[in-house]
Design a protein around this motif. Structure first.
Motif, PDB file in Angstrom:
ATOM      1  N   GLY A 192       0.812  -1.217   0.000  1.00  0.00           N
ATOM      2  CA  GLY A 192       0.000   0.000   0.000  1.00  0.00           C
ATOM      3  C   GLY A 192       0.843   1.264   0.000  1.00  0.00           C
ATOM      4  N   SER A 193       1.863   1.302   0.858  1.00  0.00           N
ATOM      5  CA  SER A 193       2.725   2.484   0.905  1.00  0.00           C
ATOM      6  C   SER A 193       3.541   2.627  -0.370  1.00  0.00           C
ATOM      7  CB  SER A 193       3.655   2.411   2.115  1.00  0.00           C
ATOM      8  OG  SER A 193       4.509   1.275   2.043  1.00  0.00           O
ATOM      9  N   GLY A 194       3.947   1.495  -0.948  1.00  0.00           N
ATOM     10  CA  GLY A 194       4.696   1.541  -2.205  1.00  0.00           C
ATOM     11  C   GLY A 194       3.860   2.082  -3.349  1.00  0.00           C
ATOM     12  N   MET A 195       2.601   1.663  -3.426  1.00  0.00           N
ATOM     13  CA  MET A 195       1.729   2.145  -4.494  1.00  0.00           C
ATOM     14  C   MET A 195       1.378   3.621  -4.308  1.00  0.00           C
ATOM     15  SD  MET A 195      -0.777  -1.093  -5.189  1.00  0.00           S
ATOM     16  CE  MET A 195      -1.356  -0.380  -6.711  1.00  0.00           C
ATOM     17  N   MET A 244      -4.717   3.588 -15.758  1.00  0.00           N
ATOM     18  CA  MET A 244      -3.579   3.000 -15.067  1.00  0.00           C
ATOM     19  C   MET A 244      -3.798   2.994 -13.554  1.00  0.00           C
ATOM     20  SD  MET A 244       0.465   4.062 -15.284  1.00  0.00           S
ATOM     21  CE  MET A 244       0.216   5.577 -14.343  1.00  0.00           C
ATOM     22  N   SER A 245      -4.378   4.061 -13.021  1.00  0.00           N
ATOM     23  CA  SER A 245      -4.659   4.144 -11.590  1.00  0.00           C
ATOM     24  C   SER A 245      -5.668   3.081 -11.166  1.00  0.00           C
ATOM     25  CB  SER A 245      -5.180   5.541 -11.235  1.00  0.00           C
ATOM     26  OG  SER A 245      -4.240   6.534 -11.570  1.00  0.00           O
ATOM     27  N   ILE A 246      -6.692   2.866 -11.994  1.00  0.00           N
ATOM     28  CA  ILE A 246      -7.698   1.846 -11.688  1.00  0.00           C
ATOM     29  C   ILE A 246      -7.053   0.461 -11.671  1.00  0.00           C
ATOM     30  CG2 ILE A 246      -9.777   0.707 -12.563  1.00  0.00           C
ATOM     31  CD1 ILE A 246     -10.679   3.428 -13.632  1.00  0.00           C
ATOM     32  N   VAL A 247      -6.163   0.210 -12.622  1.00  0.00           N
ATOM     33  CA  VAL A 247      -5.469  -1.080 -12.669  1.00  0.00           C
ATOM     34  C   VAL A 247      -4.619  -1.270 -11.415  1.00  0.00           C
ATOM     35  CG1 VAL A 247      -3.706  -2.412 -13.889  1.00  0.00           C
ATOM     36  CG2 VAL A 247      -5.473  -1.217 -15.181  1.00  0.00           C
ATOM     37  N   ILE A 249      -5.086   0.065  -8.459  1.00  0.00           N
ATOM     38  CA  ILE A 249      -5.975  -0.177  -7.323  1.00  0.00           C
ATOM     39  C   ILE A 249      -6.479  -1.618  -7.337  1.00  0.00           C
ATOM     40  CG2 ILE A 249      -8.213   0.432  -6.326  1.00  0.00           C
ATOM     41  CD1 ILE A 249      -7.713   3.298  -7.308  1.00  0.00           C
ATOM     42  N   PHE A 250      -6.851  -2.107  -8.524  1.00  0.00           N
ATOM     43  CA  PHE A 250      -7.341  -3.476  -8.654  1.00  0.00           C
ATOM     44  C   PHE A 250      -6.265  -4.483  -8.239  1.00  0.00           C
ATOM     45  CE2 PHE A 250      -7.802  -7.344 -11.241  1.00  0.00           C
ATOM     46  CZ  PHE A 250      -9.067  -7.761 -10.848  1.00  0.00           C
ATOM     47  N   VAL A 251      -5.048  -4.264  -8.704  1.00  0.00           N
ATOM     48  CA  VAL A 251      -3.944  -5.167  -8.347  1.00  0.00           C
ATOM     49  C   VAL A 251      -3.691  -5.131  -6.850  1.00  0.00           C
ATOM     50  CG1 VAL A 251      -1.460  -5.551  -8.609  1.00  0.00           C
ATOM     51  CG2 VAL A 251      -2.846  -5.038 -10.613  1.00  0.00           C
ATOM     52  N   SER A 252      -3.725  -3.937  -6.258  1.00  0.00           N
ATOM     53  CA  SER A 252      -3.499  -3.809  -4.816  1.00  0.00           C
ATOM     54  C   SER A 252      -4.553  -4.568  -4.019  1.00  0.00           C
ATOM     55  CB  SER A 252      -3.499  -2.330  -4.429  1.00  0.00           C
ATOM     56  OG  SER A 252      -3.379  -2.180  -3.040  1.00  0.00           O
ATOM     57  N   VAL A 253      -5.823  -4.421  -4.411  1.00  0.00           N
ATOM     58  CA  VAL A 253      -6.909  -5.107  -3.708  1.00  0.00           C
ATOM     59  C   VAL A 253      -6.760  -6.618  -3.829  1.00  0.00           C
ATOM     60  CG1 VAL A 253      -9.404  -5.501  -3.686  1.00  0.00           C
ATOM     61  CG2 VAL A 253      -8.511  -3.180  -3.896  1.00  0.00           C
ATOM     62  N   ARG A 254      -6.412  -7.101  -5.021  1.00  0.00           N
ATOM     63  CA  ARG A 254      -6.245  -8.537  -5.214  1.00  0.00           C
ATOM     64  C   ARG A 254      -5.100  -9.079  -4.372  1.00  0.00           C
ATOM     65  NH1 ARG A 254      -8.649 -11.173  -9.495  1.00  0.00           N
ATOM     66  NH2 ARG A 254      -7.685 -12.983  -8.481  1.00  0.00           N
ATOM     67  N   LEU A 255      -3.998  -8.357  -4.323  1.00  0.00           N
ATOM     68  CA  LEU A 255      -2.855  -8.793  -3.527  1.00  0.00           C
ATOM     69  C   LEU A 255      -3.210  -8.848  -2.050  1.00  0.00           C
ATOM     70  CD1 LEU A 255       0.103  -6.894  -5.255  1.00  0.00           C
ATOM     71  CD2 LEU A 255      -0.316  -9.352  -5.285  1.00  0.00           C
ATOM     72  N   GLN A 256      -3.952  -7.858  -1.570  1.00  0.00           N
ATOM     73  CA  GLN A 256      -4.339  -7.841  -0.170  1.00  0.00           C
ATOM     74  C   GLN A 256      -5.309  -8.973   0.147  1.00  0.00           C
ATOM     75  OE1 GLN A 256      -5.638  -3.999   1.188  1.00  0.00           O
ATOM     76  NE2 GLN A 256      -3.934  -2.928   0.225  1.00  0.00           N
ATOM     77  N   ARG A 257      -6.211  -9.274  -0.771  1.00  0.00           N
ATOM     78  CA  ARG A 257      -7.137 -10.388  -0.560  1.00  0.00           C
ATOM     79  C   ARG A 257      -6.391 -11.713  -0.532  1.00  0.00           C
ATOM     80  NH1 ARG A 257     -12.346  -9.045  -4.511  1.00  0.00           N
ATOM     81  NH2 ARG A 257     -13.216  -7.358  -3.237  1.00  0.00           N
ATOM     82  N   ASN A 258      -5.428 -11.879  -1.433  1.00  0.00           N
ATOM     83  CA  ASN A 258      -4.640 -13.121  -1.454  1.00  0.00           C
ATOM     84  C   ASN A 258      -3.853 -13.285  -0.163  1.00  0.00           C
ATOM     85  OD1 ASN A 258      -5.556 -13.678  -4.031  1.00  0.00           O
ATOM     86  ND2 ASN A 258      -3.784 -12.821  -5.049  1.00  0.00           N
ATOM     87  N   THR A 259      -3.315 -12.162   0.357  1.00  0.00           N
ATOM     88  CA  THR A 259      -2.561 -12.220   1.612  1.00  0.00           C
ATOM     89  C   THR A 259      -3.451 -12.641   2.774  1.00  0.00           C
ATOM     90  OG1 THR A 259      -1.070 -10.483   0.824  1.00  0.00           O
ATOM     91  CG2 THR A 259      -1.131 -10.884   3.186  1.00  0.00           C
TER      92      THR A 259
END
Length: 264
Positions: A192-195, A244-247, A249-259
């Motif tokens: 999150g902080s990196g993004m 690009m921003s939407i993508v 955000i989508f990647v961030s949400v997916r990564l957090q859900r997988n974690t």
């Protein structure tokens, strides 16, 4: 009309107005990027992809876009390399001046960008360092370091010390404890902080203005172009940035859900 229904209707209206306030300008920007006319007037005269085709043929804009990507990725990487260990030090180590360090590390992000840019410019000139994209990377990393440190430190504060103690009792080294125990538990804060750092670096203007050399970044290119007037090409590049921003955000949400799924 019952009271509960009236309250729900009021909430719906309120939320709708807030969303319209936030996203209506973006929707207008995207819509006009497909307008057949160069004139930004309503109603639109037709649908076209001409402005996106012109973007693809604009070498100066494409170079500026790649420069912005290079700066944002490099600055984000640098902030993570410095910021994560700094957050660990704040959380795990007692050293003289710890309280002062924790306050001072917030200063760059609290300062206006123009002050940070001028300060870095004077420093680089004094050291004989030429202005370039690399200088911009250092400037962005300096300004955005607090973003990583504060978010990772806040996550570390919620991490039980018993996990580290159990890992050490089982014979794990400090590095093994970090990569097997600590990092998986703070992964969402790091991502999150990196993004956030990437986004802030990508659209940074004040620091970039003072530190860039002959190379141009995308925000600087857009700013210099808009001095001659708003054009449909600007709407098109703005729409691509929104996508690009939407993508991201989508990647961030997916990564957090997988974690979270892996932790369960």
């Amino acid at each position: 009309m019952s009271r509960s229904l009236s309250e729900r209707l009021a909430w719906v209206v309120g939320i709708t107005l807030i969303l319209a306030f936030l996203y209506l300008p973006i929707a207008v920007l995207v819509a006009y990027s497909f307008n057949a006319s160069r004139s930004l007037t309503w109603p639109m005269t037709g649908f076209t992809l001409e402005w996106y085709q012109k973007l693809a043929a604009n070498e100066a804009l494409i170079d500026a876009f790649y420069n912005s990507l290079y700066v944002a990725i490099s600055a984000t990487t640098l902030t993570l390399i410095i910021g994560v260990p700094a957050a660990l030090a704040l959380d795990r180590i007692d050293f003289p001046g710890k309280g002062l360090f924790r306050k001072l590390i917030l200063l760059p992000i609290a300062l206006p960008g123009i002050i940070t840019g001028i300060s870095m410019l004077i420093l680089f000139r004094s050291l004989g360092i030429r202005l370039s994209l690399e200088a911009v990377i250092v400037g962005h990393a300096t300004a955005l370091l607090a973003v990583v440190v504060t978010q990772v430190y806040a996550r570390l504060q919620r991490l039980p010390n018993s996990l580290q103690e159990a890992s050490e009792d089982l014979g794990a080294s400090g590095l093994q404890t970090f990569f097997l125990i600590t990092l998986p538990n703070i992964k969402t804060a790091v991502i999150g902080s990196g993004m956030l750092a990437f986004t802030l670096s990508f659209d940074e203007i004040p620091v970039t203005f003072f530190l860039t050399g002959r190379d141009n970044t995308l925000p600087m290119f857009i700013w210099s172009t808009m001095r001659r007037g708003l054009t449909p090409e600007i709407n098109a590049i703005g729409s691509l940035i929104v996508l690009m921003s939407i993508v991201l955000i989508f990647v961030s949400v997916r990564l957090q859900r997988n974690t979270k799924t892996q932790q369960k």
